[in-house]
Design a protein around this motif. Structure first.
Motif, short mmCIF file in Angstrom:
data_model
loop_
_atom_site.label_atom_id
_atom_site.label_comp_id
_atom_site.label_asym_id
_atom_site.label_seq_id
_atom_site.Cartn_x
_atom_site.Cartn_y
_atom_site.Cartn_z
N UNK A 291 0.42 -1.04 0.22
CA UNK A 291 -0.12 0.05 -0.09
C UNK A 291 0.97 1.09 -0.07
N UNK A 292 1.60 1.39 0.29
CA UNK A 292 2.92 2.22 0.64
C UNK A 292 3.84 2.83 -0.92
N UNK A 293 3.74 1.46 -2.22
CA UNK A 293 4.32 2.18 -2.81
C UNK A 293 3.15 2.51 -3.81
N UNK A 294 1.88 2.41 -3.67
CA UNK A 294 0.98 2.97 -4.41
C UNK A 294 0.61 4.28 -4.17
N UNK A 295 1.35 5.01 -3.45
CA UNK A 295 1.27 6.52 -3.09
C UNK A 295 3.19 6.97 -4.20
N UNK B 216 10.06 8.29 -4.54
CA UNK B 216 11.35 8.10 -4.12
C UNK B 216 11.96 7.14 -4.32
N UNK B 217 11.49 5.51 -3.86
CA UNK B 217 12.32 4.72 -4.20
C UNK B 217 12.87 4.00 -5.50
N UNK B 218 11.88 4.90 -6.83
CA UNK B 218 13.26 4.66 -8.06
C UNK B 218 14.32 5.85 -7.64
N UNK B 219 14.23 6.74 -7.25
CA UNK B 219 15.07 7.54 -7.32
C UNK B 219 16.34 7.49 -6.34
N UNK B 220 16.17 5.80 -5.13
CA UNK B 220 16.77 6.18 -4.80
C UNK B 220 17.61 4.78 -5.52
N UNK B 221 16.31 3.52 -5.83
CA UNK B 221 17.11 2.97 -6.72
C UNK B 221 18.14 3.77 -8.03
N UNK B 222 17.89 3.94 -8.69
CA UNK B 222 18.26 5.28 -9.71
C UNK B 222 19.89 5.46 -9.46
#
Length: 84
Positions: free
Chosen positions: A3-7, A13-19
């Motif tokens: 549910x948190x990743x739907x925001x 932020x998760x995508x930016x951290x991964x990149x």
């Protein structure tokens, strides 16, 4: 967690951290780096010290003269240690 990743903000932020992490790991220089030995007063002392730098990871090169700031006087001898 799902549910948190739907925001949208959390997802970005998760995508930016991964990149960012991928860029840091992808562009990082290898841990191996060549370095110069200490300066030895004579060529014989330099040649005698070279075997102590030889290992399975390092390979000492030939000794060469080190000059003072204006290149007019030899102040000692050193060698480059190459990493494999």
């Amino acid at each position: 967690m799902v549910k948190v990743l739907r925001r949208p903000r959390v997802r970005s932020l998760v995508a930016a951290a991964a990149v960012g992490g991928g860029l840091v790991l992808g562009l990082a220089t290898p841990a191996q780096a060549d370095y110069t030995s200490p300066i030895y007063p004579t060529l014989n002392a330099c040649n005698d010290a070279r075997p102590t730098y030889a290992s399975s990871w390092t390979r000492p090169q030939a000794c060469y003269p080190m000059y003072n700031w204006d290149g007019s006087k030899v102040v000692g001898y050193a060698f480059l240690v190459k990493t494999r």
